[in-house]
Enzyme design. Structure first.
Site, short mmCIF file in Angstrom:
data_model
loop_
_atom_site.label_atom_id
_atom_site.label_comp_id
_atom_site.label_asym_id
_atom_site.label_seq_id
_atom_site.Cartn_x
_atom_site.Cartn_y
_atom_site.Cartn_z
N CYS A 52 0.18 1.54 12.21
CA CYS A 52 1.35 2.19 11.62
C CYS A 52 1.99 3.21 12.55
O CYS A 52 3.15 3.56 12.39
CB CYS A 52 0.96 2.86 10.30
SG CYS A 52 0.49 1.69 9.01
N GLN A 82 -8.30 -0.34 3.03
CA GLN A 82 -9.20 -0.82 4.08
C GLN A 82 -10.60 -1.15 3.58
O GLN A 82 -11.44 -1.61 4.36
CB GLN A 82 -9.28 0.20 5.21
CG GLN A 82 -8.00 0.34 6.01
CD GLN A 82 -7.63 -0.90 6.79
OE1 GLN A 82 -8.47 -1.79 7.02
NE2 GLN A 82 -6.38 -0.99 7.22
N SER A 142 -3.70 -3.28 -0.89
CA SER A 142 -2.59 -3.95 -0.21
C SER A 142 -2.96 -5.41 0.03
O SER A 142 -4.02 -5.71 0.58
CB SER A 142 -2.26 -3.27 1.12
OG SER A 142 -1.23 -3.95 1.79
N SER A 143 -2.08 -6.31 -0.35
CA SER A 143 -2.37 -7.73 -0.29
C SER A 143 -2.55 -8.25 1.13
O SER A 143 -3.45 -9.04 1.42
CB SER A 143 -1.27 -8.52 -1.00
OG SER A 143 -1.56 -9.89 -1.04
N GLY A 169 0.79 -1.22 0.00
CA GLY A 169 0.00 0.00 0.00
C GLY A 169 0.82 1.26 0.00
O GLY A 169 0.49 2.24 -0.69
#
Length: 377
Positions: A322, A178, A198-199, A69
């Site tokens: 994060c 998300q 994002s995987s 991401g």
């Protein structure tokens, strides 16, 4: 262990892991090689690209596999702004974006771009009327996430894009990290120009993701070298990661409605339970993604509650993984003007399709006992 931190990362799906092993064992050639083995590996790579493109309603040459991401968001912000800077150097970014968007936008300010921040209301939802007043003829890019990673607030992307399309040529980037797999996400549902996925947020592998562009939209490259990924991301493409990303995208998309209903049922069960405690304040708005609940206990630091739950084998996080190891207050919570006696104690519960109602029931018992020990004033 009860794991309610799926917005930080998810457990790898068994089918994804199986695919990763199989591709590494059978297709380890460099997809850029001209021999037959390289050609076969490249065909597998292109098949993965086309699968993602079909799901997102774009063409295969507009799907770029990235390291995740953060890279996808950076490529979108820098790549779109620089490619279309002849249209203008004014950029609009919401106050509640992920740091990979915020910091990229701030960096552009050092290179001749003007960035203005789109405010949000007390629910953490962007004010479209503010966009209407901020949008200018020289606005080249607008970046607004689909679902906020800290609160789960769903942003009015359709309303935003409708206004922009009728008044401006600005490009629209949506961070869907998300929202993909929980809400409809594709260029048909969202009239935007760039989508980030994002995987590892959808039971895929870490270190992989996607930036997808609408047909006919282009970006400037950030990495230079051998010209892989249509010249946009040089470097040998990690075919196993790309194939597994396509697998995770397909699994998430195929089961989006079923999984969303399951997670919504669990979160709607938890909300009245949590708000029954007089010192608990719900941070997530009513219009939220089905998999995220954020709440706060008055005058109790989030770390205290996290540690207390962890001792009972329950894994949750503060508002954002994060920045959870940093002591500074969340920029999202500041933008929402959360009161001082709640802002330090925000906890995020985030779910996935592998969570169960039994875990919800166990959590209720554990949380009740924890709250008897940790009492907000």
């Amino acid at each position: 262990m009860i794991y309610f931190d799926n917005s930080a990362t998810t457990k790898v799906h068994p089918e994804v892991m199986k695919t990763f092993v199989a591709v590494n064992e059978k297709f380890w050639a460099n997809p850029a090689s001209i021999h037959e083995f390289g050609h076969q590996t490249n065909e597998l790579l292109q098949s993965a690209r086309e699968q993602v493109a079909e799901i997102l309603h774009t063409s295969g040459d507009k799907v770029y596999f990235t390291s995740g991401g953060t890279e996808s968001n950076n490529l979108a912000i820098f790549g779109l702004a620089n490619k279309y800077k002849n249209r203008g150097r004014h950029i609009l970014v919401s106050e509640i974006e992920h740091p990979s968007v915020l910091e990229a936008a701030k960096h552009l300010m050092k290179n001749g771009f003007e960035v203005e921040w789109i405010p949000v209301d007390s629910d953490g939802v962007i004010l479209v009327d503010a966009v209407k007043s901020l949008l200018r003829d020289d606005t080249v890019l607008v970046s607004v996430m689909h679902v906020n990673n800290e609160t789960g607030a769903i942003q009015p992307i359709e309303e935003l894009s409708t206004f922009i399309r009728s008044n401006n040529r600005a490009l629209i980037h949506v961070d869907a990290v998300q929202s993909f797999g929980k809400l409809p996400v594709h260029f048909g549902a969202l009239d935007v120009d760039a989508i980030t996925i994002s995987s590892h947020k959808i039971h895929g592998l870490k270190g992989s993701g996607v930036l997808a562009l609408k047909k006919f939209i282009e970006v400037e490259p950030m990495l230079f070298g051998g010209g892989q990924e249509s010249g946009i991301r040089s470097g040998t493409t990690p075919v196993p990661l790309a194939v597994c990303t396509a697998k995770a995208v397909r699994l998430a998309n195929d089961n989006v409605q079923t999984n969303a209903e399951k997670m919504k049922k669990m979160t709607e069960d938890l909300i009245p339970f949590l708000t029954s405690f007089p010192t608990v304040k719900m941070i997530s708005p009513t219009k939220r993604a089905p998999h995220i609940i954020s709440f706060s206990v008055r005058n109790v630091k989030g770390e205290v509650l996290i540690n207390a739950l962890q001792q009972k084998n329950v894994i949750v996080s503060t508002s954002s993984a994060c920045s959870s190891r940093q002591t500074k207050t969340s920029h999202v919570l500041k933008a929402m003007h959360i009161q001082d006696d709640y802002i330090k104690g925000v906890i995020r519960l985030s779910f996935s399709s592998i969570n169960t109602q039994e875990e919800i029931n166990q959590f209720k018992k554990i949380f009740t006992n924890v709250m008897k020990v940790i009492k907000g004033d």
